[in-house]
Design an enzyme around this catalytic site. Sequence first.
Site, PDB file in Angstrom:
ATOM      1  N   ALA A 131     -72.062 -19.723  16.953  1.00 19.68           N
ATOM      2  CA  ALA A 131     -72.607 -21.245  16.880  1.00 19.68           C
ATOM      3  C   ALA A 131     -72.494 -21.849  18.273  1.00 19.68           C
ATOM      4  O   ALA A 131     -72.674 -22.708  18.669  1.00 19.68           O
ATOM      5  CB  ALA A 131     -71.913 -21.789  15.626  1.00 19.68           C
ATOM      6  N   ARG A 185     -66.353 -24.110  12.553  1.00 23.14           N
ATOM      7  CA  ARG A 185     -65.047 -23.953  12.237  1.00 23.14           C
ATOM      8  C   ARG A 185     -64.409 -25.072  12.930  1.00 23.14           C
ATOM      9  O   ARG A 185     -62.899 -25.112  12.983  1.00 23.14           O
ATOM     10  CB  ARG A 185     -64.438 -22.750  12.278  1.00 23.14           C
ATOM     11  CG  ARG A 185     -64.579 -21.853  11.167  1.00 23.14           C
ATOM     12  CD  ARG A 185     -64.360 -20.167  11.278  1.00 23.14           C
ATOM     13  NE  ARG A 185     -65.042 -19.524  10.168  1.00 23.14           N
ATOM     14  CZ  ARG A 185     -66.267 -19.352  10.251  1.00 23.14           C
ATOM     15  NH1 ARG A 185     -67.103 -19.378  11.164  1.00 23.14           N
ATOM     16  NH2 ARG A 185     -66.482 -18.479   9.145  1.00 23.14           N
ATOM     17  N   ILE A 211     -78.673 -19.016  12.705  1.00 26.38           N
ATOM     18  CA  ILE A 211     -79.857 -19.199  12.038  1.00 26.38           C
ATOM     19  C   ILE A 211     -80.735 -20.154  12.415  1.00 26.38           C
ATOM     20  O   ILE A 211     -81.404 -20.567  11.568  1.00 26.38           O
ATOM     21  CB  ILE A 211     -79.030 -19.143  10.545  1.00 26.38           C
ATOM     22  CG1 ILE A 211     -78.381 -20.903  10.579  1.00 26.38           C
ATOM     23  CG2 ILE A 211     -78.343 -18.355  10.115  1.00 26.38           C
ATOM     24  CD1 ILE A 211     -78.113 -21.266   8.962  1.00 26.38           C
ATOM     25  N   HIS A 263     -77.497 -12.993  10.394  1.00 22.13           N
ATOM     26  CA  HIS A 263     -77.180 -13.700   9.248  1.00 22.13           C
ATOM     27  C   HIS A 263     -78.431 -14.579   8.813  1.00 22.13           C
ATOM     28  O   HIS A 263     -78.500 -15.550   8.140  1.00 22.13           O
ATOM     29  CB  HIS A 263     -76.001 -14.706   9.710  1.00 22.13           C
ATOM     30  CG  HIS A 263     -74.674 -14.117   9.727  1.00 22.13           C
ATOM     31  ND1 HIS A 263     -73.650 -14.821  10.275  1.00 22.13           N
ATOM     32  CD2 HIS A 263     -74.441 -12.784   9.568  1.00 22.13           C
ATOM     33  CE1 HIS A 263     -72.516 -13.860  10.376  1.00 22.13           C
ATOM     34  NE2 HIS A 263     -73.073 -12.585   9.495  1.00 22.13           N
ATOM     35  N   CYS A 323     -88.610 -10.846  -4.498  1.00 22.95           N
ATOM     36  CA  CYS A 323     -89.873  -9.971  -4.085  1.00 22.95           C
ATOM     37  C   CYS A 323     -90.031 -10.254  -2.474  1.00 22.95           C
ATOM     38  O   CYS A 323     -90.945  -9.377  -1.794  1.00 22.95           O
ATOM     39  CB  CYS A 323     -91.176 -10.438  -4.766  1.00 22.95           C
ATOM     40  SG  CYS A 323     -91.650 -12.252  -4.246  1.00 22.95           S
ATOM     41  N   SER A 339     -68.871 -17.466  19.928  1.00 19.12           N
ATOM     42  CA  SER A 339     -68.315 -16.861  18.378  1.00 19.12           C
ATOM     43  C   SER A 339     -66.778 -16.885  18.411  1.00 19.12           C
ATOM     44  O   SER A 339     -65.948 -16.539  19.059  1.00 19.12           O
ATOM     45  CB  SER A 339     -68.819 -15.923  18.176  1.00 19.12           C
ATOM     46  OG  SER A 339     -68.354 -15.407  16.635  1.00 19.12           O
TER      47      SER A 339
HETATM   48  N1  APR Z   1     -68.654 -23.764  24.783  1.00 21.19           N
HETATM   49  C1  APR Z   1     -67.768 -22.992  24.674  1.00 21.19           C
HETATM   50  N2  APR Z   1     -67.303 -22.656  23.414  1.00 21.19           N
HETATM   51  C2  APR Z   1     -67.891 -23.373  22.430  1.00 21.19           C
HETATM   52  C3  APR Z   1     -68.837 -24.597  22.475  1.00 21.19           C
HETATM   53  C4  APR Z   1     -69.232 -24.774  23.800  1.00 21.19           C
HETATM   54  N3  APR Z   1     -70.147 -25.662  24.027  1.00 21.19           N
HETATM   55  N4  APR Z   1     -69.127 -25.133  21.174  1.00 21.19           N
HETATM   56  C5  APR Z   1     -68.331 -24.334  20.273  1.00 21.19           C
HETATM   57  N5  APR Z   1     -67.653 -23.352  20.898  1.00 21.19           N
HETATM   58  C6  APR Z   1     -66.652 -22.365  20.391  1.00 21.19           C
HETATM   59  C7  APR Z   1     -65.818 -22.776  19.474  1.00 21.19           C
HETATM   60  O1  APR Z   1     -64.619 -23.200  19.856  1.00 21.19           O
HETATM   61  C8  APR Z   1     -65.689 -21.586  18.361  1.00 21.19           C
HETATM   62  O2  APR Z   1     -64.669 -20.733  18.986  1.00 21.19           O
HETATM   63  O3  APR Z   1     -67.733 -21.314  19.520  1.00 21.19           O
HETATM   64  C9  APR Z   1     -66.973 -21.065  18.432  1.00 21.19           C
HETATM   65  C10 APR Z   1     -67.810 -21.062  17.367  1.00 21.19           C
HETATM   66  O4  APR Z   1     -67.313 -20.347  16.239  1.00 21.19           O
HETATM   67  P1  APR Z   1     -67.612 -20.719  14.668  1.00 21.19           P
HETATM   68  O5  APR Z   1     -67.747 -22.045  14.656  1.00 21.19           O
HETATM   69  O6  APR Z   1     -66.784 -19.880  13.914  1.00 21.19           O
HETATM   70  O7  APR Z   1     -69.056 -19.750  14.682  1.00 21.19           O
HETATM   71  P2  APR Z   1     -69.506 -18.439  14.412  1.00 21.19           P
HETATM   72  O8  APR Z   1     -68.301 -17.543  15.329  1.00 21.19           O
HETATM   73  O9  APR Z   1     -70.824 -18.330  15.192  1.00 21.19           O
HETATM   74  O10 APR Z   1     -69.400 -18.102  13.059  1.00 21.19           O
HETATM   75  C11 APR Z   1     -69.694 -16.873  12.482  1.00 21.19           C
HETATM   76  O11 APR Z   1     -69.285 -17.565  10.169  1.00 21.19           O
HETATM   77  O12 APR Z   1     -69.762 -19.432   8.712  1.00 21.19           O
HETATM   78  C12 APR Z   1     -70.203 -18.076   9.143  1.00 21.19           C
HETATM   79  O13 APR Z   1     -72.515 -17.228   8.969  1.00 21.19           O
HETATM   80  C13 APR Z   1     -71.624 -18.188   9.628  1.00 21.19           C
HETATM   81  O14 APR Z   1     -72.817 -16.993  11.417  1.00 21.19           O
HETATM   82  C14 APR Z   1     -71.543 -17.818  10.960  1.00 21.19           C
HETATM   83  C15 APR Z   1     -70.481 -17.027  11.141  1.00 21.19           C
END
Ligand code: APR
Length: 254
Positions: A31, A43, A110, A128, A139, A202
């Site tokens: 994300a 998060r 997504i 995901h 289906c 992530s």
């Molecule tokens: N630059 C650097 N890091 C960033 C930035 C940015 N501009 N914006 C957000 N982050 C970092 C956040 O600090 C965090 O560590 O990106 C990371 C995003 O982590 P999550 O919010 O946990 O997202 P993700 O790892 O993709 O989540 C995995 O969890 O809820 C489920 O299915 C959902 O695909 C998702 C999965």
Amino acid sequence: MTVIVSELEEARTLLREAIDQANKIVAFTGAGLSTECGVPDFRSKNSPWLRYKPIEFDLFMSDVLMREEAWRRKFALDDIYGRAEPGRGHYALANLIASGKMAAIVTQNIDNLQQMSGVAEEHIIELHGNGTYATCVKCGLRYELNEIRRAFDATGAAPDCPACGGPIKAATVSFGQPMPEEPMRRALAVTADCDLFLAIGSSLVVYPAASFPSLARQHGARLVILNGEQTPLDDVADLVLRGDIGDILQPFAS
Ligand code: APR
């Protein structure tokens, strides 16, 4: 021994060196790649995802009231980021795919932004699913969200498939839902075959997706983690680039 870099120019230089030395790169995105586009991550403290918590798959399947609530939350989140456009990170990865150095982008996202940046589906592996359309759980028939939303706004009823009667659901993988077999197979294949694995944006806390960086390492790839905060896999990485993803990737985006 993990090298951790937080100075922007040094991070860009080391990333450029890692890319230049690699022959077959795989990106693994979360994300954090899309937050600069207005798509909230999951998060961070005031994430709307904490307000509109995803509904577990079993609940969605067993309780029509929970299906209705799931659609309400889905459309509320779409109203927050439905018109997002790709950002610097998406275009940087699109350029690496176009250069032939990057074989695939394995994404947990997504939001369809990587497709919107011009990368062909054959190079994108969505672990995901995708939230920009819906499918029948039974289906597999595809349904476009605008027609689903029109009916839902009119009746408030959770849609069922006219073809088979099964429940229609956004084409994302919910907690408790089995992982999609074909994307998992493709992700395993490209991860085992790459020599540079870039884990970008992530928190690396959700499995089985978060197992791919370590798997790449086990197959001999260099592991580089780009993220704004610490992750549980930092000590497994060869290189950790700590900073804003858009800033670090900007030189690769033009
Ligand atoms: N630059 C650097 N890091 C960033 C930035 C940015 N501009 N914006 C957000 N982050 C970092 C956040 O600090 C965090 O560590 O990106 C990371 C995003 O982590 P999550 O919010 O946990 O997202 P993700 O790892 O993709 O989540 C995995 O969890 O809820 C489920 O299915 C959902 O695909 C998702 C999965």
